[in-house]
Design an enzyme around this catalytic site. Sequence first.
Site, PDB file in Angstrom:
ATOM      1  N   SER A 119     -11.835  -1.947 -10.963  1.00 34.88           N
ATOM      2  CA  SER A 119     -11.163  -1.341 -12.114  1.00 34.88           C
ATOM      3  C   SER A 119     -12.186  -0.894 -13.143  1.00 34.88           C
ATOM      4  O   SER A 119     -11.822  -0.291 -14.135  1.00 34.88           O
ATOM      5  CB  SER A 119     -10.194  -2.354 -12.724  1.00 34.88           C
ATOM      6  N   HIS A 140      -8.066   2.603  -6.273  1.00 37.93           N
ATOM      7  CA  HIS A 140      -7.679   1.625  -7.299  1.00 37.93           C
ATOM      8  C   HIS A 140      -6.158   1.435  -7.305  1.00 37.93           C
ATOM      9  O   HIS A 140      -5.418   2.304  -7.762  1.00 37.93           O
ATOM     10  CB  HIS A 140      -8.191   2.123  -8.660  1.00 37.93           C
ATOM     11  N   GLU A 152      -5.056   5.194  -7.850  1.00 34.62           N
ATOM     12  CA  GLU A 152      -6.019   6.090  -8.494  1.00 34.62           C
ATOM     13  C   GLU A 152      -7.175   6.269  -7.502  1.00 34.62           C
ATOM     14  O   GLU A 152      -7.763   5.274  -7.054  1.00 34.62           O
ATOM     15  CB  GLU A 152      -6.501   5.376  -9.770  1.00 34.62           C
TER      16      GLU A 152
HETATM   17  N1  CAA Z   1       4.262  -9.224  -5.780  1.00 38.79           N
HETATM   18  C1  CAA Z   1       5.233  -8.645  -5.063  1.00 38.79           C
HETATM   19  N2  CAA Z   1       6.428  -8.273  -5.577  1.00 38.79           N
HETATM   20  C2  CAA Z   1       6.643  -8.538  -6.882  1.00 38.79           C
HETATM   21  C3  CAA Z   1       5.688  -9.152  -7.695  1.00 38.79           C
HETATM   22  C4  CAA Z   1       4.451  -9.502  -7.091  1.00 38.79           C
HETATM   23  N3  CAA Z   1       3.462 -10.081  -7.795  1.00 38.79           N
HETATM   24  N4  CAA Z   1       6.192  -9.266  -8.936  1.00 38.79           N
HETATM   25  C5  CAA Z   1       7.413  -8.746  -8.912  1.00 38.79           C
HETATM   26  N5  CAA Z   1       7.689  -8.300  -7.678  1.00 38.79           N
HETATM   27  C6  CAA Z   1       8.907  -7.652  -7.219  1.00 38.79           C
HETATM   28  C7  CAA Z   1       9.965  -8.683  -7.102  1.00 38.79           C
HETATM   29  O1  CAA Z   1      10.109  -9.006  -5.731  1.00 38.79           O
HETATM   30  C8  CAA Z   1      11.203  -7.999  -7.654  1.00 38.79           C
HETATM   31  O2  CAA Z   1      12.010  -7.522  -6.629  1.00 38.79           O
HETATM   32  P1  CAA Z   1      13.378  -8.278  -6.257  1.00 38.79           P
HETATM   33  O3  CAA Z   1      13.778  -9.166  -7.389  1.00 38.79           O
HETATM   34  O4  CAA Z   1      14.311  -7.165  -6.049  1.00 38.79           O
HETATM   35  O5  CAA Z   1      13.006  -9.014  -5.034  1.00 38.79           O
HETATM   36  C9  CAA Z   1      10.725  -6.769  -8.398  1.00 38.79           C
HETATM   37  O6  CAA Z   1       9.306  -6.705  -8.226  1.00 38.79           O
HETATM   38  C10 CAA Z   1      11.038  -6.880  -9.853  1.00 38.79           C
HETATM   39  O7  CAA Z   1      10.523  -8.116 -10.310  1.00 38.79           O
HETATM   40  P2  CAA Z   1      11.241  -9.053 -11.373  1.00 38.79           P
HETATM   41  O8  CAA Z   1      12.729  -8.897 -11.268  1.00 38.79           O
HETATM   42  O9  CAA Z   1      10.663 -10.410 -11.229  1.00 38.79           O
HETATM   43  O10 CAA Z   1      10.738  -8.569 -12.787  1.00 38.79           O
HETATM   44  P3  CAA Z   1      10.675  -7.118 -13.388  1.00 38.79           P
HETATM   45  O11 CAA Z   1      11.876  -6.301 -13.098  1.00 38.79           O
HETATM   46  O12 CAA Z   1      10.232  -7.297 -14.792  1.00 38.79           O
HETATM   47  O13 CAA Z   1       9.452  -6.404 -12.614  1.00 38.79           O
HETATM   48  C11 CAA Z   1       7.169  -5.897 -12.626  1.00 38.79           C
HETATM   49  C12 CAA Z   1       8.207  -7.003 -12.552  1.00 38.79           C
HETATM   50  C13 CAA Z   1       7.263  -4.999 -11.401  1.00 38.79           C
HETATM   51  C14 CAA Z   1       5.808  -6.588 -12.639  1.00 38.79           C
HETATM   52  C15 CAA Z   1       7.413  -5.047 -13.929  1.00 38.79           C
HETATM   53  O14 CAA Z   1       7.518  -5.900 -15.035  1.00 38.79           O
HETATM   54  C16 CAA Z   1       6.348  -4.037 -14.193  1.00 38.79           C
HETATM   55  O15 CAA Z   1       6.339  -2.947 -13.642  1.00 38.79           O
HETATM   56  N6  CAA Z   1       5.393  -4.398 -15.089  1.00 38.79           N
HETATM   57  C17 CAA Z   1       4.284  -3.544 -15.423  1.00 38.79           C
HETATM   58  C18 CAA Z   1       3.220  -3.677 -14.368  1.00 38.79           C
HETATM   59  C19 CAA Z   1       2.021  -2.820 -14.657  1.00 38.79           C
HETATM   60  O16 CAA Z   1       1.913  -2.143 -15.663  1.00 38.79           O
HETATM   61  N7  CAA Z   1       1.063  -2.866 -13.722  1.00 38.79           N
HETATM   62  C20 CAA Z   1      -0.177  -2.172 -13.879  1.00 38.79           C
HETATM   63  C21 CAA Z   1      -1.188  -3.142 -14.388  1.00 38.79           C
HETATM   64  S1  CAA Z   1      -2.715  -2.352 -14.631  1.00 38.79           S
HETATM   65  C22 CAA Z   1      -3.495  -2.520 -13.179  1.00 38.79           C
HETATM   66  O17 CAA Z   1      -3.072  -3.140 -12.257  1.00 38.79           O
HETATM   67  C23 CAA Z   1      -4.814  -1.836 -13.117  1.00 38.79           C
HETATM   68  C24 CAA Z   1      -5.979  -2.617 -13.513  1.00 38.79           C
HETATM   69  O18 CAA Z   1      -7.055  -2.336 -13.033  1.00 38.79           O
HETATM   70  C25 CAA Z   1      -5.933  -3.638 -14.573  1.00 38.79           C
END
Ligand code: CAA
Length: 283
Positions: A119, A140, A152
């Site tokens: 990252s 990424h 990315e």
């Molecule tokens: N692994 C696999 N599946 C996951 C998971 C994980 N760690 N976390 C959540 N899920 C899945 C769950 O299975 C769930 O599906 P079901 O309930 O239907 O089985 C679905 O995602 C939704 O999860 P939740 O209901 O628990 O919670 P939510 O609706 O709030 O979604 C989230 C969770 C997908 C993480 C959502 O909050 C989200 O999109 N958050 C933002 C994430 C983001 O911005 N990521 C980018 C980070 S930056 C990066 O990664 C780059 C870097 O270099 C730093």
Amino acid sequence: MQIRTFGVIGAGQMGAGIAQTAAVSGLHVILQDISEDFVGRGAALIRKNLARNCEKGRLSHDDFVAAAARIITTTDISAMKDADFVVEAASEVEKIKYEIFSQLDKHCPAHTILASNTSSIPIGRIAANTRRPEKIIGMHFMNPVPVMKLVEVIRALPTSEETFRTTLELSRIMGKTPAEAHDYPGFIANRILLPMINEAVFCLYQGVGSRESIDTVMKLGMNHPMGPLALADLIGLDTCLAILNTLHQGLGDQKYRPCPLLRQYVESGWLGRKSGRGFYDYS
Ligand code: CAA
């Protein structure tokens, strides 16, 4: 170029997610980490996620069994000799990455593309440490990998057009949408995301609002799926700090200076979800 066997270095949160996604999309996966313990934890996480997808009806039982069977795990990096494409998802420590790429360069056949999920570390610097700079690229993924649609794809100056096109195609095979970025600090995603997270930490540090208020404002006011402090805990506060340091040093602009509170949390071992404590308590 056809990719049949896909290698993943690092069985942590990101590596396991990448391996799972690749296996579900039909690729044969070799997942490597340095200890049986790390590999075992990664494999268990993949099984748990696949089983959940199966329970939820997103994956048939046969596809679940087939995807799990397509993943082999190892602690031996020389197993990557069979891979057509390898993604490195190890710790964000430059020395570790260079050592891994030097090993991959030694063991993999000449046609193998070597990608980094870094990252923050410049892809060109990684490429310069190998004998195949034209086959080095950034791939990424976003966290959590099985859920997030973006990859990315970062080209360094020596990255060849064929390597770039193959990586775009592979991203699509894995069900992701690729977006191209050039090799500048933080690429696109973290250049935009991390200043927002850092500003949220400054708001907490300067008493502008509580952690709950800050996250609620961004969730309900901006429709973000999670607040910036909860997101920082998900990414890992050490990773956030490493990215901010890269932006600060690489771009030389004061606006990227990490908030002292973020540094203090990291120094105290409060790294977010993975350590059980960050801006929130997960114990
Ligand atoms: N692994 C696999 N599946 C996951 C998971 C994980 N760690 N976390 C959540 N899920 C899945 C769950 O299975 C769930 O599906 P079901 O309930 O239907 O089985 C679905 O995602 C939704 O999860 P939740 O209901 O628990 O919670 P939510 O609706 O709030 O979604 C989230 C969770 C997908 C993480 C959502 O909050 C989200 O999109 N958050 C933002 C994430 C983001 O911005 N990521 C980018 C980070 S930056 C990066 O990664 C780059 C870097 O270099 C730093």
